[in-house]
Design a protein around this motif. Structure first.
Motif, PDB file in Angstrom:
ATOM      1  N   VAL A  33       0.858  -1.182   0.000  1.00  6.04           N
ATOM      2  CA  VAL A  33       0.000   0.000   0.000  1.00  6.04           C
ATOM      3  C   VAL A  33       0.896   1.235   0.000  1.00  6.04           C
ATOM      4  O   VAL A  33       2.010   1.219   0.539  1.00  6.04           O
ATOM      5  CB  VAL A  33      -0.971  -0.028   1.213  1.00  6.04           C
ATOM      6  CG1 VAL A  33      -0.241   0.091   2.523  1.00  6.04           C
ATOM      7  CG2 VAL A  33      -2.039   1.055   1.096  1.00  6.04           C
ATOM      8  N   GLY A  34       0.441   2.271  -0.653  1.00  8.18           N
ATOM      9  CA  GLY A  34       1.231   3.499  -0.689  1.00  8.18           C
ATOM     10  C   GLY A  34       0.420   4.589  -1.342  1.00  8.18           C
ATOM     11  O   GLY A  34      -0.608   4.315  -1.960  1.00  8.18           O
ATOM     12  N   PRO A  35       0.883   5.834  -1.204  1.00  7.92           N
ATOM     13  CA  PRO A  35       0.144   6.943  -1.799  1.00  7.92           C
ATOM     14  C   PRO A  35       0.100   6.813  -3.321  1.00  7.92           C
ATOM     15  O   PRO A  35       0.969   6.178  -3.918  1.00  7.92           O
ATOM     16  CB  PRO A  35       0.936   8.185  -1.376  1.00  7.92           C
ATOM     17  CG  PRO A  35       2.202   7.717  -0.778  1.00  7.92           C
ATOM     18  CD  PRO A  35       2.092   6.273  -0.496  1.00  7.92           C
ATOM     19  N   SER A  36      -0.922   7.435  -3.935  1.00 11.43           N
ATOM     20  CA  SER A  36      -1.039   7.340  -5.396  1.00 11.43           C
ATOM     21  C   SER A  36       0.216   7.885  -6.059  1.00 11.43           C
ATOM     22  O   SER A  36       0.800   8.856  -5.593  1.00 11.43           O
ATOM     23  CB  SER A  36      -2.223   8.153  -5.913  1.00 11.43           C
ATOM     24  OG  SER A  36      -3.285   8.076  -5.033  1.00 11.43           O
ATOM     25  N   GLY A  37       0.629   7.247  -7.119  1.00 12.95           N
ATOM     26  CA  GLY A  37       1.776   7.731  -7.884  1.00 12.95           C
ATOM     27  C   GLY A  37       3.109   7.472  -7.205  1.00 12.95           C
ATOM     28  O   GLY A  37       4.108   8.082  -7.557  1.00 12.95           O
ATOM     29  N   GLU A 240      -2.598   2.776  11.982  1.00 15.25           N
ATOM     30  CA  GLU A 240      -1.143   2.799  11.837  1.00 15.25           C
ATOM     31  C   GLU A 240      -0.745   2.906  10.364  1.00 15.25           C
ATOM     32  O   GLU A 240       0.087   3.733   9.992  1.00 15.25           O
ATOM     33  CB  GLU A 240      -0.569   1.510  12.465  1.00 15.25           C
ATOM     34  CG  GLU A 240       0.916   1.316  12.296  1.00 15.25           C
ATOM     35  CD  GLU A 240       1.748   2.313  13.084  1.00 15.25           C
ATOM     36  OE1 GLU A 240       1.161   3.086  13.872  1.00 15.25           O
ATOM     37  OE2 GLU A 240       2.982   2.327  12.898  1.00 15.25           O
ATOM     38  N   VAL A 241      -1.386   2.066   9.526  1.00 13.81           N
ATOM     39  CA  VAL A 241      -1.072   2.096   8.093  1.00 13.81           C
ATOM     40  C   VAL A 241      -1.414   3.477   7.530  1.00 13.81           C
ATOM     41  O   VAL A 241      -0.651   4.055   6.753  1.00 13.81           O
ATOM     42  CB  VAL A 241      -1.827   0.979   7.335  1.00 13.81           C
ATOM     43  CG1 VAL A 241      -1.655   1.122   5.823  1.00 13.81           C
ATOM     44  CG2 VAL A 241      -1.347  -0.395   7.783  1.00 13.81           C
ATOM     45  N   GLY A 242      -2.561   4.007   7.971  1.00 13.65           N
ATOM     46  CA  GLY A 242      -2.988   5.324   7.497  1.00 13.65           C
ATOM     47  C   GLY A 242      -1.960   6.398   7.823  1.00 13.65           C
ATOM     48  O   GLY A 242      -1.614   7.229   6.984  1.00 13.65           O
ATOM     49  N   ARG A 243      -1.442   6.361   9.063  1.00  7.38           N
ATOM     50  CA  ARG A 243      -0.418   7.333   9.472  1.00  7.38           C
ATOM     51  C   ARG A 243       0.819   7.220   8.584  1.00  7.38           C
ATOM     52  O   ARG A 243       1.345   8.205   8.102  1.00  7.38           O
ATOM     53  CB  ARG A 243      -0.006   7.063  10.923  1.00  7.38           C
ATOM     54  CG  ARG A 243      -0.498   8.103  11.930  1.00  7.38           C
ATOM     55  CD  ARG A 243       0.198   7.957  13.261  1.00  7.38           C
ATOM     56  NE  ARG A 243       0.127   6.616  13.833  1.00  7.38           N
ATOM     57  CZ  ARG A 243      -0.925   6.132  14.493  1.00  7.38           C
ATOM     58  NH1 ARG A 243      -2.003   6.871  14.655  1.00  7.38           N
ATOM     59  NH2 ARG A 243      -0.910   4.904  14.983  1.00  7.38           N
ATOM     60  N   LEU A 244       1.229   5.956   8.349  1.00  6.44           N
ATOM     61  CA  LEU A 244       2.451   5.729   7.576  1.00  6.44           C
ATOM     62  C   LEU A 244       2.280   6.173   6.115  1.00  6.44           C
ATOM     63  O   LEU A 244       3.185   6.745   5.536  1.00  6.44           O
ATOM     64  CB  LEU A 244       2.832   4.243   7.628  1.00  6.44           C
ATOM     65  CG  LEU A 244       3.353   3.770   8.989  1.00  6.44           C
ATOM     66  CD1 LEU A 244       3.306   2.248   9.071  1.00  6.44           C
ATOM     67  CD2 LEU A 244       4.768   4.281   9.224  1.00  6.44           C
ATOM     68  N   VAL A 245       1.096   5.889   5.565  1.00 13.61           N
ATOM     69  CA  VAL A 245       0.861   6.279   4.167  1.00 13.61           C
ATOM     70  C   VAL A 245       0.926   7.796   4.035  1.00 13.61           C
ATOM     71  O   VAL A 245       1.397   8.323   3.032  1.00 13.61           O
ATOM     72  CB  VAL A 245      -0.499   5.738   3.673  1.00 13.61           C
ATOM     73  CG1 VAL A 245      -0.909   6.386   2.358  1.00 13.61           C
ATOM     74  CG2 VAL A 245      -0.430   4.224   3.508  1.00 13.61           C
ATOM     75  N   ARG A 246       0.482   8.494   5.107  1.00 11.07           N
ATOM     76  CA  ARG A 246       0.519   9.954   5.063  1.00 11.07           C
ATOM     77  C   ARG A 246       1.897  10.500   5.401  1.00 11.07           C
ATOM     78  O   ARG A 246       2.082  11.708   5.528  1.00 11.07           O
ATOM     79  CB  ARG A 246      -0.524  10.539   6.011  1.00 11.07           C
ATOM     80  CG  ARG A 246      -1.922  10.479   5.434  1.00 11.07           C
ATOM     81  CD  ARG A 246      -2.970  10.885   6.436  1.00 11.07           C
ATOM     82  NE  ARG A 246      -4.306  10.685   5.895  1.00 11.07           N
ATOM     83  CZ  ARG A 246      -4.915   9.515   5.808  1.00 11.07           C
ATOM     84  NH1 ARG A 246      -4.300   8.422   6.269  1.00 11.07           N
ATOM     85  NH2 ARG A 246      -6.109   9.399   5.277  1.00 11.07           N
ATOM     86  N   GLY A 247       2.863   9.624   5.605  1.00  4.70           N
ATOM     87  CA  GLY A 247       4.228  10.079   5.821  1.00  4.70           C
ATOM     88  C   GLY A 247       4.657  10.091   7.275  1.00  4.70           C
ATOM     89  O   GLY A 247       5.722  10.600   7.606  1.00  4.70           O
ATOM     90  N   GLY A 248       3.846   9.544   8.192  1.00  4.20           N
ATOM     91  CA  GLY A 248       4.208   9.495   9.616  1.00  4.20           C
ATOM     92  C   GLY A 248       5.259   8.421   9.870  1.00  4.20           C
ATOM     93  O   GLY A 248       5.636   7.661   8.973  1.00  4.20           O
ATOM     94  N   SER A 249       5.745   8.359  11.112  1.00  9.36           N
ATOM     95  CA  SER A 249       6.728   7.325  11.444  1.00  9.36           C
ATOM     96  C   SER A 249       6.044   6.239  12.271  1.00  9.36           C
ATOM     97  O   SER A 249       5.021   6.481  12.903  1.00  9.36           O
ATOM     98  CB  SER A 249       7.889   7.941  12.213  1.00  9.36           C
ATOM     99  OG  SER A 249       7.366   8.761  13.224  1.00  9.36           O
ATOM    100  N   PRO A 250       6.582   5.027  12.264  1.00 10.46           N
ATOM    101  CA  PRO A 250       5.947   3.914  12.977  1.00 10.46           C
ATOM    102  C   PRO A 250       5.798   4.219  14.470  1.00 10.46           C
ATOM    103  O   PRO A 250       6.680   4.836  15.068  1.00 10.46           O
ATOM    104  CB  PRO A 250       6.920   2.755  12.756  1.00 10.46           C
ATOM    105  CG  PRO A 250       7.758   3.150  11.600  1.00 10.46           C
ATOM    106  CD  PRO A 250       7.834   4.639  11.620  1.00 10.46           C
ATOM    107  N   THR A 251       4.666   3.821  15.066  1.00  6.06           N
ATOM    108  CA  THR A 251       4.478   4.029  16.491  1.00  6.06           C
ATOM    109  C   THR A 251       5.023   2.828  17.246  1.00  6.06           C
ATOM    110  O   THR A 251       5.194   1.744  16.687  1.00  6.06           O
ATOM    111  CB  THR A 251       2.990   4.192  16.840  1.00  6.06           C
ATOM    112  OG1 THR A 251       2.320   3.038  16.351  1.00  6.06           O
ATOM    113  CG2 THR A 251       2.423   5.435  16.203  1.00  6.06           C
ATOM    114  N   SER A 252       5.272   3.017  18.569  1.00  7.16           N
ATOM    115  CA  SER A 252       5.940   1.991  19.366  1.00  7.16           C
ATOM    116  C   SER A 252       5.096   0.729  19.494  1.00  7.16           C
ATOM    117  O   SER A 252       5.630  -0.372  19.458  1.00  7.16           O
ATOM    118  CB  SER A 252       6.244   2.552  20.750  1.00  7.16           C
ATOM    119  OG  SER A 252       5.051   3.067  21.299  1.00  7.16           O
ATOM    120  N   THR A 253       3.757   0.880  19.597  1.00  7.95           N
ATOM    121  CA  THR A 253       2.919  -0.303  19.842  1.00  7.95           C
ATOM    122  C   THR A 253       3.109  -1.341  18.758  1.00  7.95           C
ATOM    123  O   THR A 253       3.204  -2.536  19.037  1.00  7.95           O
ATOM    124  CB  THR A 253       1.421   0.072  19.900  1.00  7.95           C
ATOM    125  OG1 THR A 253       1.117   0.839  18.734  1.00  7.95           O
ATOM    126  CG2 THR A 253       1.097   0.849  21.131  1.00  7.95           C
TER     127      THR A 253
END
Lengths: 258, 257
Positions: A33-37, A240-253
């Motif tokens: 999964v990843g942002p369009s383009g 979590e996936v949503g955060r990462l796709v938007r460019g966030g960093s992985p959370t500890s949990t």
């Protein structure tokens, strides 16, 4: 089964893939999964041998992909362009089986069996343009199944159908992939879908794409459109996936689990 | 819809015939040069039982059919080769662009020098002139084949020749068929032109020449009328074949069925 190592691809000076490494074990369904383009389709086309990547390596069953491998099948998003309108559903499904050296009768049998698996036994004699979008994509899936690939690649397979059909097709893919123990790489931009369908979710960054995270999906073997999506684990992973796709960093949990 | 359209067509033709007859009846035109419409139609009807004309018509039809068959056999593979191999197409393109605008009838004198047999002559000019629409249509149709359609077959491990024959050719077929239909019309013109210019033993063109020298304008125009009617009928027949074979294409492009 599938080993993608440090895959790099550029179109001219424009770098699309920037060292992508993904592994999939036998029988695993991995969602990318990843942002369009972001280069998801380029990734899939490199694995399929349709383009020669600028750098890196793809191994399928230990064999390097240096031409188009004969043990994989691709389901494209655009079924209306991928199916042949001058052929019936059965003939569309049977066509690739020529590569398997089967005679006409065997090809026909295999095509009918595959159509039956996707619930289209009655539509074998129909032409693609006589079918709904969902039915057409089922034919594409049947075509891939009949080919008995050891690796199934799907490029946004549910991107062009309505929501209800999308859910039906997701369950169909889950069922048939499990049934055949087929290793599957499914590319999507849909966060919910990647979590619902995948055994693992690979999140790619914005272009040039790198692997942002590789997340296991602990939702069990059997999934249900309503119940699974209500599970805490599903909701957390989706966020979590949503955060990462938007460019966030992985959370500890989630990192703890890995 | 279809019914109304046919009716209008029939009304148009009938109106033209009636108007031509009325002009003829007023004596505005000397009917030694242009006979009355009714005289022409009577002449055309007479031709149907005229053994000499029927033999000529059969000869022209044979040259047309043979020429068209040979044209398809030459032009479709040529178009496929050029469409599938862009570098070759680019190399041949200037030659095509030079030859194509030359009126095909202008090469008949050259053909007269080259061929002693009249059937060979007619077939040769038909092949030369009628190949263009097929070759050009095939090249463009191949260029427009959906890349994803080709890629799909490629992803299953099919080679370039298989992709050409199993995807590109069927995708291009409706456009190739249109080229063949245009070629069929061109072939009628060329067969009769060659007969008019080169002479020979039999053919509608020969009949027309003889009728004209015998001052039988009615028979001359009657023969021309049958040639025109043949063109219309062959076109209609080919359209019907196309609709039947390429229903998938009409449905896709939303063309009226």
């Amino acid at each position: 089964m599938l080993e993608i190592t440090d895959l790099v691809h550029s179109y001219g000076s424009h770098r699309v893939l920037d060292g992508v490494s993904i592994r999939a074990a036998e029988g695993e369904l991995v969602c990318v999964v990843g942002p369009s383009g972001c280069g998801k389709s380029t990734l899939l086309r490199s694995v399929a041998g349709l383009i020669r990547p600028t750098g890196g390596r793809v191994l399928i069953g230990g064999q390097p992909v240096d031409r188009i491998p004969d043990n994989l099948a691709v389901v494209f998003q655009d079924y209306s362009r991928s199916l042949y309108p001058w052929m019936t559903a059965a003939n569309n499904v049977a066509l690739p089986l020529r590569r398997r050296g089967l005679d006409r009768r065997r090809r026909r049998e295999a095509a009918m069996a595959a159509l039956d698996q996707v619930g289209l036994a009655d539509a074998a004699a129909k032409y693609p343009w006589e079918m709904s979008g969902g039915m057409q994509q089922r034919v594409s899936i049947a075509r891939a199944l009949a080919y008995r690939p050891s690796l199934l690649l799907m490029d946004e397979p549910f991107g062009s159908v309505d929501a209800q059909t999308r859910e039906d097709l997701e369950d169909l893919v889950l069922r048939v992939c499990a049934h055949h123990g087929m290793t599957t790489l499914l590319i999507t931009h849909d966060i919910d879908e990647s979590v619902y369908v995948g055994d693992r979710v690979i999140v790619l960054t914005r272009s040039p794409a790198r692997v942002a995270a590789d997340l296991p999906v602990d939702l069990g073997e059997s999934r249900d459109q309503i119940a699974t999506r209500q599970l805490d684990a599903f909701v957390r992973l989706r966020a979590e996936v949503g955060r990462l796709v938007r460019g966030g960093s992985p959370t500890s949990t989630v990192l703890e689990k890995q | 819809m279809e019914h109304a359209r046919v009716l209008r067509g029939v009304a148009g033709v009938a109106g033209f015939l009636a108007a031509a007859e009325i002009v003829g009846a007023t004596g505005l035109i000397d009917d030694r040069f242009l006979p009355r419409m009714s005289t022409i139609l009577r002449g055309a009807a007479e031709l149907l039982v005229d053994q000499e004309f029927l033999a000529d018509a059969r000869a022209s039809l044979a040259a047309w059919g043979l020429g068209l068959l040979l044209t398809v056999a030459v032009a479709v593979p040529a178009g496929l080769a050029l469409g599938a191999l862009p570098p070759v197409e680019r190399a041949v393109r200037p030659l095509i662009e030079f030859l194509r605008p030359i009126p095909s009838v202008a090469i008949i004198p050259l053909a007269i020098l080259l061929f002693s047999d009249n059937l060979h002559l007619r077939v040769a000019v038909v092949v030369y002139a009628a190949s263009w629409p097929i070759v050009i249509n095939t090249i463009y149709a191949l260029r427009d084949v959906d890349p994803l359609a080709k890629e799909t077959l490629r992803s299953f491990g099919f080679g370039p020749v298989s992709v050409l024959l199993r995807v590109a050719l069927p995708s291009a077929a409706p456009f190739i068929a249109t080229g063949i239909r245009v070629a069929a019309g061109t072939a009628v013109i060329l067969v009769i032109s060659a007969e008019l210019l080169a002479g020979g033993a039999e053919g509608i063109g020969i009949y027309i020449t003889e009728a004209a020298s015998g001052n039988r304008m009615d028979l001359m125009l009657g023969a021309a009328l049958w040639a025109g009617l043949f063109g219309v009928l062959s076109n209609t027949a080919l359209v019907a074949v196309e609709r039947r074979l390429f229903r998938w294409h009409d449905v896709r492009t939303g063309a009226a069925r």
